[in-house]
Design a protein around this motif. Structure first.
Motif, PDB file in Angstrom:
ATOM      1  N   GLU A 105       0.856  -1.191   0.000  1.00 57.31           N
ATOM      2  CA  GLU A 105       0.000   0.000   0.000  1.00 57.31           C
ATOM      3  C   GLU A 105       0.881   1.225   0.000  1.00 57.31           C
ATOM      4  OE1 GLU A 105      -3.315   2.178   2.852  1.00 57.31           O
ATOM      5  OE2 GLU A 105      -2.524   0.186   3.324  1.00 57.31           O
ATOM      6  N   PRO A 106       0.698   2.165  -0.868  1.00 56.68           N
ATOM      7  CA  PRO A 106       1.588   3.331  -0.951  1.00 56.68           C
ATOM      8  C   PRO A 106       1.369   4.268   0.235  1.00 56.68           C
ATOM      9  CG  PRO A 106      -0.244   3.586  -2.464  1.00 56.68           C
ATOM     10  CD  PRO A 106      -0.383   2.219  -1.886  1.00 56.68           C
ATOM     11  N   TYR A 107       2.500   4.905   0.657  1.00 57.29           N
ATOM     12  CA  TYR A 107       2.471   5.921   1.709  1.00 57.29           C
ATOM     13  C   TYR A 107       3.176   7.153   1.189  1.00 57.29           C
ATOM     14  CZ  TYR A 107       1.173   2.216   4.979  1.00 57.29           C
ATOM     15  OH  TYR A 107       0.535   1.218   5.632  1.00 57.29           O
ATOM     16  N   GLY A 108       2.951   8.282   1.854  1.00 55.17           N
ATOM     17  CA  GLY A 108       3.684   9.482   1.542  1.00 55.17           C
ATOM     18  C   GLY A 108       5.143   9.334   1.949  1.00 55.17           C
ATOM     19  N   LEU A 109       6.011  10.165   1.400  1.00 52.54           N
ATOM     20  CA  LEU A 109       7.443  10.048   1.660  1.00 52.54           C
ATOM     21  C   LEU A 109       7.754  10.308   3.128  1.00 52.54           C
ATOM     22  CD1 LEU A 109      10.135   9.475   0.367  1.00 52.54           C
ATOM     23  CD2 LEU A 109      10.353  11.909  -0.188  1.00 52.54           C
ATOM     24  N   ALA A 110       7.117  11.328   3.733  1.00 54.00           N
ATOM     25  CA  ALA A 110       7.375  11.640   5.141  1.00 54.00           C
ATOM     26  C   ALA A 110       6.940  10.496   6.035  1.00 54.00           C
ATOM     27  CB  ALA A 110       6.655  12.927   5.536  1.00 54.00           C
ATOM     28  N   ASP A 111       5.761   9.931   5.775  1.00 54.55           N
ATOM     29  CA  ASP A 111       5.259   8.826   6.592  1.00 54.55           C
ATOM     30  C   ASP A 111       6.145   7.599   6.429  1.00 54.55           C
ATOM     31  OD1 ASP A 111       3.642   7.557   8.370  1.00 54.55           O
ATOM     32  OD2 ASP A 111       2.137   6.968   6.869  1.00 54.55           O
ATOM     33  N   SER A 112       6.571   7.336   5.210  1.00 53.10           N
ATOM     34  CA  SER A 112       7.444   6.185   4.961  1.00 53.10           C
ATOM     35  C   SER A 112       8.787   6.361   5.667  1.00 53.10           C
ATOM     36  CB  SER A 112       7.664   6.002   3.463  1.00 53.10           C
ATOM     37  OG  SER A 112       6.448   5.726   2.808  1.00 53.10           O
ATOM     38  N   LEU A 113       9.277   7.608   5.689  1.00 52.47           N
ATOM     39  CA  LEU A 113      10.563   7.875   6.352  1.00 52.47           C
ATOM     40  C   LEU A 113      10.471   7.571   7.840  1.00 52.47           C
ATOM     41  CD1 LEU A 113      13.444   8.929   5.958  1.00 52.47           C
ATOM     42  CD2 LEU A 113      12.581  11.233   6.379  1.00 52.47           C
ATOM     43  N   ARG A 114       9.337   7.927   8.452  1.00 52.05           N
ATOM     44  CA  ARG A 114       9.171   7.656   9.879  1.00 52.05           C
ATOM     45  C   ARG A 114       9.011   6.157  10.132  1.00 52.05           C
ATOM     46  NH1 ARG A 114       5.677  12.405   9.567  1.00 52.05           N
ATOM     47  NH2 ARG A 114       6.713  14.160  10.645  1.00 52.05           N
ATOM     48  N   ARG A 115       8.219   5.496   9.287  1.00 51.26           N
ATOM     49  CA  ARG A 115       7.935   4.078   9.509  1.00 51.26           C
ATOM     50  C   ARG A 115       9.192   3.217   9.329  1.00 51.26           C
ATOM     51  NH1 ARG A 115       2.522   2.463   9.188  1.00 51.26           N
ATOM     52  NH2 ARG A 115       3.143   0.476   8.269  1.00 51.26           N
ATOM     53  N   HIS A 116      10.071   3.602   8.430  1.00 52.03           N
ATOM     54  CA  HIS A 116      11.249   2.777   8.127  1.00 52.03           C
ATOM     55  C   HIS A 116      12.543   3.396   8.669  1.00 52.03           C
ATOM     56  CE1 HIS A 116       9.126  -0.018   5.427  1.00 52.03           C
ATOM     57  NE2 HIS A 116       8.382   1.040   5.092  1.00 52.03           N
ATOM     58  N   ARG A 117      12.415   4.281   9.656  1.00 47.01           N
ATOM     59  CA  ARG A 117      13.605   4.989  10.150  1.00 47.01           C
ATOM     60  C   ARG A 117      14.655   4.027  10.718  1.00 47.01           C
ATOM     61  NH1 ARG A 117      12.610   9.121  14.891  1.00 47.01           N
ATOM     62  NH2 ARG A 117      12.240   7.141  15.976  1.00 47.01           N
ATOM     63  N   GLU A 118      14.254   3.095  11.567  1.00 41.63           N
ATOM     64  CA  GLU A 118      15.220   2.180  12.179  1.00 41.63           C
ATOM     65  C   GLU A 118      15.882   1.289  11.134  1.00 41.63           C
ATOM     66  OE1 GLU A 118      16.326   2.323  15.210  1.00 41.63           O
ATOM     67  OE2 GLU A 118      15.024   4.077  15.462  1.00 41.63           O
ATOM     68  N   ASP A 119      15.108   0.848  10.120  1.00 46.41           N
ATOM     69  CA  ASP A 119      15.713   0.043   9.058  1.00 46.41           C
ATOM     70  C   ASP A 119      16.760   0.848   8.305  1.00 46.41           C
ATOM     71  OD1 ASP A 119      14.098  -2.116   9.688  1.00 46.41           O
ATOM     72  OD2 ASP A 119      12.506  -1.484   8.303  1.00 46.41           O
ATOM     73  N   ILE A 120      16.428   2.124   8.054  1.00 44.95           N
ATOM     74  CA  ILE A 120      17.371   2.994   7.338  1.00 44.95           C
ATOM     75  C   ILE A 120      18.653   3.169   8.157  1.00 44.95           C
ATOM     76  CG2 ILE A 120      17.738   5.361   6.551  1.00 44.95           C
ATOM     77  CD1 ILE A 120      14.723   5.431   5.872  1.00 44.95           C
ATOM     78  N   LEU A 121      18.513   3.375   9.469  1.00 46.86           N
ATOM     79  CA  LEU A 121      19.691   3.595  10.319  1.00 46.86           C
ATOM     80  C   LEU A 121      20.554   2.343  10.400  1.00 46.86           C
ATOM     81  CD1 LEU A 121      18.163   5.732  13.216  1.00 46.86           C
ATOM     82  CD2 LEU A 121      19.638   6.486  11.349  1.00 46.86           C
TER      83      LEU A 121
END
Length: 687
Positions: A28-44
């Motif tokens: 399901e698509p999300y906005g970029l800001a919401d996706s950044l918050r949801r996947h923050r730990e994975d990104i780090l």
């Protein structure tokens, strides 16, 4: 596609290919800001792995400082949701983030690489899940990261220039400062000059288990230094910083409960930043800087303060080492001076020689004996400096020490008259001198003049021989006239026509002759014990019970008015000299009668103690003074009081001790404060 080349590898930045082709993720698509918050730990986590792979060798994972990145990503998400007016981005990356990397030793290109890797990790994670993101949002994301890179690079460059200038001045302060206190004052002064927000600074060092103020500049510095501030290590803000081993910021310092300084309250300091000075786990001190205008210091000011205190720590530790070295050298110099003075003034001859028997050191005493100065001896061989007969006598001993590596002690020799000096007696000790590898490099010699001791020994020996001969002559030559007196008195007693006065006079003559005979026996025994190394004994099987009973019966005649008791228990048989033991009983009982209290009995006890038999003589009287007890059995001592008696020359107890030792036993005495005195003789049964 756009690539960034690097000698550590190549990072590929994706451009929005999937969006341009119109491809969407199955999720399901999300906005970029919401996706950044949801996947923050994975990104780090992706970012940490990427940085660890691309950072240079030797940079460990502990240097990957991610403390501030979650906040950075959150602020980027806020920007994506609410783009700023006029296209101006607020500060997204805190200065502390960049300064921490500067403190960890990272260069600007490494900081740039970290942000580039962060961009790559964000894009890789969000490209498929942020399907609703517009091109403008992606552009804003990239602009945010670019601004972070620009901000970090500018701050890094500015801070490094500022730090280099400050450290250059610190280095100048090290050179021009005369001592550690002047350096610390200059150091804190540099901090005040480099930051307009810092109004005061102080440094306390750990000295002998307490904090002592060693430097202060700015507001209240003179007053603080004049008061000679000293604090326990667990007191106040300094104590807390020392215990936590980490920097600490206190806002509203003038009213903070942990700051107990009245001076801080009067100055009205708002912010105090404190840094511990640590050498490993060792606490060197605590440094403080304060501001009366700000509630917090900038990250660059904190970084600069920490860096300068680190440089100060190195100087302090080095100064401590120098002070200890100087103190150790001074102590060693004082000790060496004392030793040199002692050696030079010592009446004993001392010298050191190498393996070729050349003098390395010699004191004035020995140099004068050889007839030359100390300076003339150094480097010259023994045969050139000492008389020929001395060299011939000593060389074999010296060579033995060098070959065997063992000392030669107590070598005595006599020197003939030489240089107007009479015959001299010497005692020498020779010992090896080893190097750090344990090999013998030379030898030392200690020479002592014992001429006076030899003279005293000869005089004492002559006096002892004369005394022993005199005692022997007196003991033997007096026996004949004494026997004549005793026999004559006995003959006179047998006459029946003697008047009562004459009979009493004859009895006194007989008693006095018997007393003199006992004294002569003691003198002869003493002479035998000293000349023969102990009293001779002739052992035979004896019952000590019967021997004591017979001796007491004879003594009862001599001491008719004295009550005597015998307590004999157990087995009394042993191999002893009966005459000597009879002498022991007589001497102990006579001593007890003489010093006992009138009207109290003298009690003789014989007790079976297995392999030994114990003979004890008890009496009641004045206690023996404690200082007399150790010397009672020495010759020519007069009983318990030390006063001469009419029948003693002070040898009775000495004879008791000698008889006991001749039988392998020992004589002892005890006296209580209540006046109960006991002489005991322990006799092994022998056989």
């Amino acid at each position: 596609m756009r690539t960034l080349g690097s000698d550590r590898g190549e990072v590929t930045w994706g451009v929005f290919v999937m969006q341009e082709k119109g491809e969407q993720s199955s999720d399901e698509p999300y906005g970029l800001a919401d996706s950044l918050r949801r996947h923050r730990e994975d990104i780090l986590r992706d970012w940490e792995r990427a940085v660890a792979e691309h950072q240079p060798d030797g940079l460990t994972r502990e240097a990957l400082l991610r403390d501030y990145l979650p906040g950075f990503l959150e602020r980027v998400a806020d920007v994506l949701e609410h783009p700023p007016d006029e296209g101006r981005l607020a500060q997204l990356v805190p200065d502390e983030h960049t300064l921490r990397r500067l403190e960890a030793g990272l260069e600007p290109d490494q900081v740039t690489l970290e942000f580039g890797l962060l961009r790559h990790c964000i894009q890789r994670r969000l490209a498929q899940v942020a399907g609703a993101a517009s091109f403008a949002q992606w552009a804003l994301l990239h602009e945010s990261i670019d601004q972070g890179i620009l901000r970090a690079t500018a701050l890094y460059t500015n801070m490094r220039d500022r730090m280099l200038k400050a450290l250059e001045r610190v280095s100048e302060a090290v050179v021009v400062s005369q001592d550690i206190d002047s350096f610390l004052s200059r150091l804190l002064g540099i901090m005040l000059e480099c930051s307009v927000s810092v109004d005061s600074a102080a440094l306390l060092l750990n000295e002998k288990g307490e904090f002592r103020l060693r430097a202060a500049v700015g507001l209240g510095a003179r007053e603080a230094l004049e008061s000679d501030v000293r604090l326990p290590l667990d007191t106040g803000l300094s104590g807390q910083v020392a215990a936590e081993r980490s920097p600490r910021l206190v806002r509203m310092a003038s009213t903070h409960p942990q700051l107990r300084s009245d001076l801080v309250r009067r100055l009205g300091l708002r912010a105090v930043y404190s840094v511990p000075l640590l050498q490993g786990e060792r606490l060197i001190g605590v440094a403080h800087m304060g501001s009366r205008t700000l509630f917090d210091f900038t990250a660059s000011d904190k970084q600069l303060f920490r860096t300068m205190m680190t440089r100060a720590l190195n100087v302090i530790v080095r100064a401590e080492l120098v002070e200890r070295e100087h103190a150790a050298r001074a102590d060693a110099q004082r000790l060496r001076s004392l030793v040199d003075t002692m050696v030079e003034a010592c009446p004993v001859g001392l010298c050191l020689m190498d393996r070729e028997l050349r003098f390395i050191y010699i004191n004035d005493t020995l140099a004068r004996l050889n007839g030359h100065t100390v300076a003339r001896h150094l480097g010259r061989p023994l045969r050139e400096m000492a008389p020929g007969w001395i060299a011939t006598l000593l060389e074999p001993h010296f060579l033995r020490v060098l070959e065997e590596g063992r000392p030669v002690c107590n070598h005595e020799f006599t020197s003939p008259p030489w240089q107007d000096s009479p015959e001299q007696h010497w005692l020498c000790h020779y010992y090896p001198v080893r190097n750090t590898d344990g090999l013998v490099d030379g030898l030392g010699c200690v020479l002592v003049n014992i001429t006076q001791q030899k003279r005293v020994e000869a005089e004492l020996r002559r006096a002892g021989e004369l005394r022993e001969r005199l005692i022997g002559v007196v003991g033997h030559d007096l026996r004949n006239p004494l026997n004549a007196i005793s026999i004559s008195a006995g003959l006179l007693q047998r006459q029946e026509d003697l008047e009562e006065d004459a009979r009493r006079a004859v009895e006194r003559i007989r008693t006095s002759a018997a007393r003199m005979a006992r004294m002569l026996n003691d003198i002869l025994d003493f002479a035998r014990s000293t000349m023969e190394g102990g009293l001779p004994v002739h052992r035979e099987r004896v019952n000590l019970h019967e021997l004591c009973r017979s001796a007491l019966e004879e003594l009862q005649v001599a001491y008719a008015n004295q009550r005597m008791e015998l307590d004999a228990r157990g087995d009394g048989w042993g191999w002893w000299d009966p005459d000597r033991l009879t002498q022991v009983v007589g001497n102990l009982v006579s001593n007890a009668v003489q010093h006992g209290r009138k009207g109290t009995p003298v009690r003789v006890e014989v007790r079976d103690e297995g392999n030994d038999v114990l003979l004890a003589v008890h009496n009641e009287g004045e206690p023996i003074a404690p200082e007399l007890l150790p010397s009672l059995f020495q010759p020519f001592r007069h009983g318990a009081t030390g006063k001469a008696s009419s029948r003693s020359v002070g040898l009775g107890l000495y004879i008791v001790q000698q008889v006991a030792r001749a039988h392998g036993g020992e004589a002892q005495v005890s006296s209580s404060e209540h006046g109960h005195t006991v002489f005991t003789v322990r006799l092994p049964r022998g056989g």
